[in-house]
Design an enzyme around this catalytic site. Structure first.
Site, PDB file in Angstrom:
ATOM      1  CG  ASP A  94      -1.748   1.232   1.358  1.00  0.00           C
ATOM      2  OD1 ASP A  94      -1.420   2.255   0.739  1.00  0.00           O
ATOM      3  OD2 ASP A  94      -2.765   1.179   2.074  1.00  0.00           O
ATOM      4  CG  HIS A  95       1.595   4.189  -3.261  1.00  0.00           C
ATOM      5  ND1 HIS A  95       0.358   3.896  -3.759  1.00  0.00           N
ATOM      6  CD2 HIS A  95       1.724   5.524  -3.375  1.00  0.00           C
ATOM      7  CE1 HIS A  95      -0.231   5.011  -4.146  1.00  0.00           C
ATOM      8  NE2 HIS A  95       0.574   6.014  -3.940  1.00  0.00           N
ATOM      9  CG  HIS A 153      -4.097   4.374  -0.935  1.00  0.00           C
ATOM     10  ND1 HIS A 153      -3.141   3.391  -0.835  1.00  0.00           N
ATOM     11  CD2 HIS A 153      -4.264   4.576  -2.271  1.00  0.00           C
ATOM     12  CE1 HIS A 153      -2.762   3.020  -2.050  1.00  0.00           C
ATOM     13  NE2 HIS A 153      -3.430   3.713  -2.936  1.00  0.00           N
TER      14      HIS A 153
HETATM   15  C1  BG6 Z   1      -3.287   4.576  -6.482  1.00  0.00           C
HETATM   16  C2  BG6 Z   1      -4.645   4.647  -7.100  1.00  0.00           C
HETATM   17  O1  BG6 Z   1      -3.192   3.516  -5.593  1.00  0.00           O
HETATM   18  O2  BG6 Z   1      -3.037   5.800  -5.780  1.00  0.00           O
HETATM   19  C3  BG6 Z   1      -4.741   5.830  -8.047  1.00  0.00           C
HETATM   20  O3  BG6 Z   1      -4.891   3.440  -7.812  1.00  0.00           O
HETATM   21  C4  BG6 Z   1      -4.356   7.097  -7.338  1.00  0.00           C
HETATM   22  O4  BG6 Z   1      -6.039   5.932  -8.589  1.00  0.00           O
HETATM   23  C5  BG6 Z   1      -3.029   6.940  -6.612  1.00  0.00           C
HETATM   24  O5  BG6 Z   1      -4.253   8.104  -8.322  1.00  0.00           O
HETATM   25  C6  BG6 Z   1      -2.730   8.143  -5.754  1.00  0.00           C
HETATM   26  O6  BG6 Z   1      -1.436   8.017  -5.237  1.00  0.00           O
HETATM   27  P1  BG6 Z   1      -0.527   9.279  -4.955  1.00  0.00           P
HETATM   28  O7  BG6 Z   1       0.687   8.736  -4.309  1.00  0.00           O
HETATM   29  O8  BG6 Z   1      -0.256   9.928  -6.286  1.00  0.00           O
HETATM   30  O9  BG6 Z   1      -1.332  10.162  -4.074  1.00  0.00           O
END
Ligand code: BG6
Length: 503
Positions: free
Chosen positions: A181-182, A244
């Site tokens: 989960d980045h 997230h």
């Molecule tokens: C991803 C989603 O996990 O996270 C995307 O699939 C989203 O839809 C993205 O745009 C948002 O990540 P960040 O790090 O750019 O806020």
């Protein structure tokens, strides 16, 4: 965690190596680690995918893409050439058993050290998440030196997540499975833990006695880009909220882990998810608002996007109220919001403290009453803002709201690292702390699946349109009225605290 360089040589096998995620995120992250001397001397990356490349063609493809996807300041032709010399490619169909024997042979040819770790990265469409591990098992590529990293979404509801967990458990030990989960790789998300658990002063106020409500916003000013096919099967609840946003909520709501390691940290996360108050159908109507962007100016509506059904009922916006049944948070609403095509891209948590019991000072005409808020800005302009009242200079005792601001920028050069680089490095080092454990995935789906079921069953449940570039359907304000609250909408070009506007 994450402080020492990897000593062990390793091989990373990327499934989906000719796809978007690989070129946008994984390769730049690996390059970043390489450039900063954080990878061992011996390592290689074996890309796999249906597109046919020779090793040389793949190196040259990634070399070109790096120029687009790494920051200018990180671009050093010598380092980039040297990085791509570690890349190889093996064309294969990941759903075909036959190809895995050949993949294994290729790995054996490339591997110099039999003790090397092998990391499999699944950057493929989610339909392959359940297939690849079983094939790896068939050819014995699941030994103790292997690990598997799998992207979200891990399942599409509770049942499918359980099935996937069973498959993974039949192939790997839990500590070999890295569900990514980045958001947890973001420096500022990790800093919520440091802020809470490395400081004494916030401890006494971090509970229902002092906190009135919490807002968590993660919105973007882009649409779904070229991901119509995926997004139609997901929607904002599955894409952002189930993972997230609820993960950020867990960082705010969790109890301090006894030790900062994988078991203790993840035990506390699961407890938070398990404390989520299940919503009744009536509450689903009242507390959950979904929306879909409509055309505005040059921006097309969601239904006109490529690979999207012109009648689609997929939500691109969700605002909802959740609560936790535990001693710390009972009665404190957490308002969560995400959306595509909003006025700006921002992710932040706003903690609203309770109002003072009695106002004895005056307020300058036109000034707002003082509320103490703490804003944890995850991105952009990463930092922390504390808002409080002070005496306006001059006669009498007029009170004015001011802000105290910390920005990561002020730390200088080595500011905010890349989320993927951090998580990939943790995986190389065998540290699963910042990855989602099987029980957490299931606990989260357990809470969100009934909402998806409710929408599926009640096809007439409201799905509000909102013009692209706005803050979403007005109904999303409605869920806060009961609490006398309203969303904090940062201004479009937010560069500092003063630009927070009350809308
Ligand atoms: C991803 C989603 O996990 O996270 C995307 O699939 C989203 O839809 C993205 O745009 C948002 O990540 P960040 O790090 O750019 O806020």
């Amino acid at each position: 965690m994450g402080t020492k360089h990897a000593e062990h040589s390793f091989a990373m096998v990327i499934f989906g190596a000719s796809g978007d995620l690989t070129k946008r995120k994984l390769m730049p992250a690996l390059y970043d680690l390489y450039r900063n001397g954080r990878l061992p001397e011996k390592f290689y990356v074996l890309g796999t995918g249906r597109t046919v490349y020779t090793d040389e063609e793949y190196k040259s493809y990634i070399r070109t893409e790096l120029e687009e996807f790494i920051t200018q300041s990180g671009q050093d032709p010598k380092w980039m050439d040297s990085f791509v010399s570690h890349l190889y490619y093996f064309p294969m169909d990941p759903s075909s058993t036959d190809h895995y024997q050949q993949l294994k042979q290729r790995l054996l040819q490339l591997t110099v050290d039999q003790e090397s770790d092998i990391l499999f990265y699944l950057a493929t469409p989610p339909v392959l998440y359940g297939v690849i591990p079983l094939h790896l098992k068939e050819v014995g590529l699941n030994g103790e030196h292997t690990r598997i990293i799998v992207e979200k979404p891990f399942g599409t509801d509770l049942e499918s997540a359980r099935r996937l967990n069973e498959i993974y458990a039949s192939v790997f030990e839990e500590n070999q499975i890295y569900r990514i989960d980045h958001f947890l790789g973001k420096e500022t998300a990790q800093n919520i833990l440091a802020f809470r658990f490395a400081n004494e002063i916030f401890k006494p106020v971090w509970n229902r006695n002092y906190i009135d409500y919490v807002e968590i916003t993660a919105v973007e000013n882009l649409g779904i880009e070229n991901r119509g096919g995926y997004y139609e099967t997901a929607g904002a609840l599955r894409d952002m909220v189930q993972n997230h946003l609820i993960q950020l909520a867990a960082l705010i709501a969790m109890e301090p882990p006894t030790r900062f390691n994988a078991d203790h940290f993840r035990n506390e996360v699961v407890k938070v998810y398990e404390a989520l108050t299940p919503l009744t159908e009536k509450q689903m109507e009242e507390y959950v608002v979904r929306g879909q962007y409509t055309a505005e100016g040059n921006t097309v509506s969601y239904r006109e996007e490529k690979n999207v059904d012109p009648q689609s009922k997929t939500e691109t916006f969700v605002a909802m109220r959740v609560g936790f049944d535990n001693w710390r948070w009972s009665g404190v609403p957490f308002y969560i919001r995400t959306g595509k095509q909003m006025p700006t891209k921002v992710t932040e948590v706003v903690i609203h403290f309770k109002k003072i019991p009695h106002r004895m000072f005056q307020y300058t005409s036109g000034s707002h009453p003082v509320y103490n808020t703490l804003i944890l800005r995850i991105q952009p302009n990463e930092g922390i803002v504390l808002r409080f009242g002070m005496k306006a200079p001059g006669p009498g005792f007029d009170i004015k709201q001011v802000s105290m601001d910390f920005t990561y920028q002020s730390l200088g050069q080595q500011a905010v690292g890349d989320a993927y680089a951090r998580l990939i490095e943790d995986c190389i080092q065998g540290d699963p702390t910042l990855f989602t454990r099987s029980d957490a995935v299931e606990a989260s789906w357990k809470f969100f699946t009934p909402i998806l079921d409710y929408w599926e069953k009640n096809t007439n449940a409201p799905l509000y349109g909102y013009p692209a570039g706005t803050w979403g359907p007005p109904a999303s304000e409605g869920i806060m009225h009961e609490h006398g609250a309203k969303w904090t909408n940062p201004c479009k070009n937010l560069t500092n605290t003063d630009q927070y506007c009350e809308l």
